[in-house]
Structure formats: C-alpha cells, structure tokens
Motif scaffolding. Structure first.
Motif, PDB file in Angstrom:
ATOM      1  N   ILE A  30     -10.285  77.420  81.395  1.00 44.06           N
ATOM      2  CA  ILE A  30      -9.819  78.559  82.193  1.00 44.06           C
ATOM      3  C   ILE A  30      -8.572  78.202  82.989  1.00 44.06           C
ATOM      4  CG2 ILE A  30     -10.429  80.127  84.074  1.00 44.06           C
ATOM      5  CD1 ILE A  30     -13.309  79.986  83.152  1.00 44.06           C
ATOM      6  N   VAL A  31      -8.574  77.039  83.622  1.00 47.06           N
ATOM      7  CA  VAL A  31      -7.486  76.682  84.529  1.00 47.06           C
ATOM      8  C   VAL A  31      -6.174  76.461  83.781  1.00 47.06           C
ATOM      9  CG1 VAL A  31      -6.632  74.910  86.107  1.00 47.06           C
ATOM     10  CG2 VAL A  31      -8.970  75.742  86.319  1.00 47.06           C
ATOM     11  N   VAL A  32      -6.201  75.695  82.694  1.00 42.19           N
ATOM     12  CA  VAL A  32      -4.952  75.344  82.006  1.00 42.19           C
ATOM     13  C   VAL A  32      -4.212  76.580  81.493  1.00 42.19           C
ATOM     14  CG1 VAL A  32      -3.955  74.087  80.053  1.00 42.19           C
ATOM     15  CG2 VAL A  32      -5.729  73.022  81.442  1.00 42.19           C
ATOM     16  N   PRO A  33      -4.861  77.506  80.763  1.00 44.32           N
ATOM     17  CA  PRO A  33      -4.114  78.704  80.334  1.00 44.32           C
ATOM     18  C   PRO A  33      -3.642  79.562  81.508  1.00 44.32           C
ATOM     19  CG  PRO A  33      -6.120  78.443  79.037  1.00 44.32           C
ATOM     20  CD  PRO A  33      -6.220  77.489  80.166  1.00 44.32           C
ATOM     21  N   LEU A  34      -4.506  79.737  82.521  1.00 46.86           N
ATOM     22  CA  LEU A  34      -4.120  80.595  83.644  1.00 46.86           C
ATOM     23  C   LEU A  34      -2.949  80.023  84.418  1.00 46.86           C
ATOM     24  CD1 LEU A  34      -7.494  81.913  85.165  1.00 46.86           C
ATOM     25  CD2 LEU A  34      -5.806  83.157  83.818  1.00 46.86           C
ATOM     26  N   GLN A  35      -2.990  78.743  84.738  1.00 46.06           N
ATOM     27  CA  GLN A  35      -1.898  78.179  85.526  1.00 46.06           C
ATOM     28  C   GLN A  35      -0.602  78.111  84.720  1.00 46.06           C
ATOM     29  OE1 GLN A  35      -3.225  74.286  86.735  1.00 46.06           O
ATOM     30  NE2 GLN A  35      -2.833  73.331  84.761  1.00 46.06           N
ATOM     31  N   THR A  36      -0.716  77.942  83.398  1.00 53.09           N
ATOM     32  CA  THR A  36       0.488  77.916  82.559  1.00 53.09           C
ATOM     33  C   THR A  36       1.131  79.291  82.501  1.00 53.09           C
ATOM     34  OG1 THR A  36      -0.475  76.138  81.216  1.00 53.09           O
ATOM     35  CG2 THR A  36       1.375  77.355  80.279  1.00 53.09           C
ATOM     36  N   VAL A  37       0.320  80.322  82.258  1.00 48.66           N
ATOM     37  CA  VAL A  37       0.849  81.687  82.179  1.00 48.66           C
ATOM     38  C   VAL A  37       1.389  82.131  83.532  1.00 48.66           C
ATOM     39  CG1 VAL A  37       0.235  84.089  81.763  1.00 48.66           C
ATOM     40  CG2 VAL A  37      -0.633  82.306  80.244  1.00 48.66           C
ATOM     41  N   LEU A  38       0.649  81.838  84.597  1.00 49.07           N
ATOM     42  CA  LEU A  38       1.108  82.226  85.931  1.00 49.07           C
ATOM     43  C   LEU A  38       2.396  81.502  86.302  1.00 49.07           C
ATOM     44  CD1 LEU A  38       0.660  83.772  88.547  1.00 49.07           C
ATOM     45  CD2 LEU A  38      -0.818  81.898  89.334  1.00 49.07           C
ATOM     46  N   ALA A  39       2.476  80.202  85.986  1.00 44.66           N
ATOM     47  CA  ALA A  39       3.699  79.455  86.296  1.00 44.66           C
ATOM     48  C   ALA A  39       4.898  80.013  85.532  1.00 44.66           C
ATOM     49  CB  ALA A  39       3.500  77.975  85.962  1.00 44.66           C
ATOM     50  N   THR A  81      -1.657  74.941  91.983  1.00 48.01           N
ATOM     51  CA  THR A  81      -0.927  74.134  91.006  1.00 48.01           C
ATOM     52  C   THR A  81       0.182  74.900  90.281  1.00 48.01           C
ATOM     53  OG1 THR A  81      -2.595  74.640  89.317  1.00 48.01           O
ATOM     54  CG2 THR A  81      -2.889  72.611  90.593  1.00 48.01           C
ATOM     55  N   SER A  82       0.127  76.210  90.312  1.00 49.39           N
ATOM     56  CA  SER A  82       1.108  76.986  89.554  1.00 49.39           C
ATOM     57  C   SER A  82       2.523  76.802  90.073  1.00 49.39           C
ATOM     58  CB  SER A  82       0.727  78.472  89.587  1.00 49.39           C
ATOM     59  OG  SER A  82      -0.529  78.672  88.975  1.00 49.39           O
ATOM     60  N   GLY A  83       2.678  76.534  91.364  1.00 49.58           N
ATOM     61  CA  GLY A  83       4.019  76.377  91.924  1.00 49.58           C
ATOM     62  C   GLY A  83       4.769  75.192  91.349  1.00 49.58           C
ATOM     63  N   THR A  84       4.074  74.074  91.163  1.00 50.39           N
ATOM     64  CA  THR A  84       4.716  72.897  90.589  1.00 50.39           C
ATOM     65  C   THR A  84       5.186  73.161  89.163  1.00 50.39           C
ATOM     66  OG1 THR A  84       3.354  71.437  91.951  1.00 50.39           O
ATOM     67  CG2 THR A  84       4.403  70.477  90.009  1.00 50.39           C
ATOM     68  N   PHE A  85       4.325  73.761  88.363  1.00 52.49           N
ATOM     69  CA  PHE A  85       4.692  74.053  86.977  1.00 52.49           C
ATOM     70  C   PHE A  85       5.739  75.156  86.902  1.00 52.49           C
ATOM     71  CE2 PHE A  85       0.164  72.528  86.187  1.00 52.49           C
ATOM     72  CZ  PHE A  85       0.590  71.236  85.945  1.00 52.49           C
ATOM     73  N   MET A  86       5.776  76.023  87.910  1.00 54.87           N
ATOM     74  CA  MET A  86       6.824  77.044  87.964  1.00 54.87           C
ATOM     75  C   MET A  86       8.204  76.391  88.015  1.00 54.87           C
ATOM     76  SD  MET A  86       7.845  79.550  91.103  1.00 54.87           S
ATOM     77  CE  MET A  86       8.473  78.097  91.945  1.00 54.87           C
ATOM     78  N   LEU A  87       8.345  75.334  88.812  1.00 59.71           N
ATOM     79  CA  LEU A  87       9.644  74.655  88.909  1.00 59.71           C
ATOM     80  C   LEU A  87      10.058  74.055  87.579  1.00 59.71           C
ATOM     81  CD1 LEU A  87       9.475  72.873  92.382  1.00 59.71           C
ATOM     82  CD2 LEU A  87      10.523  75.055  91.788  1.00 59.71           C
ATOM     83  N   MET A  88       9.089  73.546  86.819  1.00 61.13           N
ATOM     84  CA  MET A  88       9.414  72.986  85.502  1.00 61.13           C
ATOM     85  C   MET A  88       9.902  74.072  84.560  1.00 61.13           C
ATOM     86  SD  MET A  88       6.219  70.357  84.966  1.00 61.13           S
ATOM     87  CE  MET A  88       5.824  69.143  86.232  1.00 61.13           C
TER      88      MET A  88
END
Length: 344
Positions: free
Chosen positions: A91-100, A220-227
C-alpha cells in the motif's frame, strides 16, 4: 612483449594510498560488524559476555529453520510480521510514489504562483522528526481526538484507531455480506502456509496499521517529490512542445513523453520505498509496539523485540538477515521487471 608503462606501479600505489582510509573505515564499521552479526545469528547468545567466547552455544542454522519450518510461537510471530509488512509495503510504496509524482507535477507547473512556498510546505513533513509526528498522530487519532471529532460531525462513529485489530479485507467482506468475519469459511481457517491460516493471510492491514500507513505516506512523499521534481526539470521542453504540435494532448504528452523519461527516477523512488518500508521501525515503536493483537508487528520490530527484550540475540539477528535477503531479492526482481519493460 610489451612492458609496463614507466611509473604505473607508483601510480597504482598512490591510488591505493588514497583509497586506503575509506577501505579501512568501511572494513571496521561495516564489513566487520556484518560478519560479527552473521556469527551471532548462528549461535544461542543471550547477551551475556562476548558472543565469541568459548561458552556460547553454536546452533548453526536452527535460528533460521525455526522461522520457517518448526511449529511454534517463533514461526507464527515471524510470519505474522511478514504478512503485516507485506500489506504495508503493497500500500505505502504505490501511494507514496503516485503522490510524490503528483506533487512534483503541481509544483513544476509554470503557471503556479508561490511555487517555492508549496515546495517547502510539501517537503516539510519529511524533515520533521518521525518520532514527533508519530506522537502527534497518537493524539489526533485518539478515541476523543480530532479525527473522530470530525467524523462525528458527519454522524460517523470513528473506530478506536490504535486498538482495532480487524483487517480491512475482513471488514470489506463483512460489509458486502460475502463472508461473516465472525464465522469465516472452514476452508479458509482449516490450514495455510507457514503456520497461519488462509483467513489470517487474507486479513489485509488492520485499522491500526492503516493509521500508520497514512502517517508514513504523508511524511515520505515530500522527499520523493524532490526527486521527481529534479527529473521533471531535466525533461527537454522541446520534446513536449513537439508532441503538442503533433496533436498529443496533455495526457498524451505525459504518458508518451514525460513518463518514459521519468523511468530511472521511478525505479530509484520505488527501490528506496521498498527498502524503507521493509525496515519500518520507529513509527511501530512509538505508536503501537506491535499491538493490537500483533497486527502492527513488523520483522524489524520483531528482531529488536527478540534480541533486546527476550535476550535471544541469535534469533533476533537471524530475523534481520532474512529481512536483508527479502529486500535484496525484491530489489533485483524490480530491476529485472523494469529492464524488461525498457527492452520491450
């Protein structure tokens, strides 16, 4: 016969002298501790004295086989933690990736005003202490907290978030009337792999674990957002404009131009997400301690609990090495899948 270039040996020696400090540091603080921990996982060390003294019992692979093949509480707890963590990762990996990616697209929009503010606002939860945010979530999701108070305004009686061990899939099946959660079919409760019944494997994340999932996705989405944002800014504008001139709409440009160029960054984000989610510990330690009914127990927390609370350092270390193997295998599998997509 060609001889060696004059001065090659001296250059080689100089190169080794330059890298020697890093090699020594990595050897002392990374390789040596890993080898020591591997030895501990093969023993029955209880934390008394040195694990390398003569009196420490050597058990071989018993600490590992106990997790997979031997009936008992050790295998049941480990498989329960694997089940909980598997749902957590799924659940976490797809959600945080899409949100980021969505947040990166928002702050990368040329027409958005105050982009600097939104970047800082989206990134702020990622640099805040996870322990502090976890404590805040405990208050927000308390029985009389803000979330249940907000739900009460709409006539909804909120659950006891951190005391509810019911699985979401069980609740969904019960809500649709397909299966009675209090009386599941005998075919699902009669047996299952690794000491857990099929009904337990198919429980889904508990309500308590869902609360932790919401916290982790948000932080965690904020960090991946920067990437993703850095990758989006490297996408040539001329390619997007050429696609628009060829008649592609915004969705077509994103799907056929932008998204393929983001594949290396997506691989990085998903890989880092897999590693972090399989190692989740601090939120579990602060918010639930593996409760209720062990539905928030994870392998990382179980390793800590087994070693530092039950003083079974051999089994606790074995759990950590199994977790390491799981992370490596999933990372290699993900790399293989994404390589096949590029080849096709």
């Amino acid at each position: 016969m060609t001889g060696r270039r004059p001065g090659a040996a001296r250059e080689q020696l100089a190169g080794w002298l330059f890298v020697a400090p890093v090699v020594v540091i990595l050897g002392l603080f990374m390789v040596a501790p890993i080898l020591m921990a591997l030895w501990v996982s093969l023993t029955g060390w209880n934390g008394q004295g040195s694990p390398f003294r003569a009196g420490v019992p050597f058990v071989g692979a018993d600490n590992y086989t106990r997790l997979f093949t031997e009936e008992g509480l050790a295998r049941r707890d480990f498989m329960t933690s694997v089940r909980n963590n598997a749902y957590y990762v799924a659940i976490v990996v797809p959600l945080q990736t899409v949100l980021a990616l969505g947040l990166a697209l928002v702050v990368n929009a040329r027409l958005l005003r105050g982009r600097t503010f939104f970047r800082a606002a989206f990134f702020f939860p990622s640099v805040t202490s996870s322990v502090a945010i976890s404590v805040v979530f405990l208050f927000v999701f308390a029985n009389s907290g803000a979330v249940n108070g907000l739900l009460a305004l709409f006539g909804v009686d909120g659950p006891q978030w951190f005391a509810d061990s019911r699985g979401l899939l069980h609740l969904l099946l019960g809500a649709t009337g397909l299966v009675d959660p209090d009386a599941p079919p005998a075919a699902l409760t009669g047996g299952g792999p690794f000491g857990l019944s099929w009904w337990e494997w198919l429980s889904g994340p508990s309500v308590a674990m869902t609360t932790i999932i919401m916290l982790v996705v948000w932080t965690t989405s904020g960090t991946f957002m920067l990437m993703f944002l850095a990758a989006l800014q490297d996408v040539p504008v001329t390619l997007e404009e050429a696609a628009m001139l060829d008649g592609a709409g915004r969705w077509g440009v994103f799907r056929h131009v932008t998204l393929p160029l983001l594949r290396p960054t997506t691989f990085l984000v998903v890989t880092l997400g897999l590693i972090a989610t399989w190692q989740v510990f601090d939120q579990i330690y602060v918010m639930s301690q593996g409760n209720p009914a062990k539905t928030t127990l994870t392998p990382a927390f179980l390793s800590y609990q087994t070693a530092f609370r039950s003083f079974d350092y051999g089994s606790g270390t074995a759990i950590s090495f199994v977790l390491f193997a799981v992370i490596v295998l999933l990372t290699l599998l993900q790399r293989l899948v994404m390589r096949d997509r590029r080849a096709s």
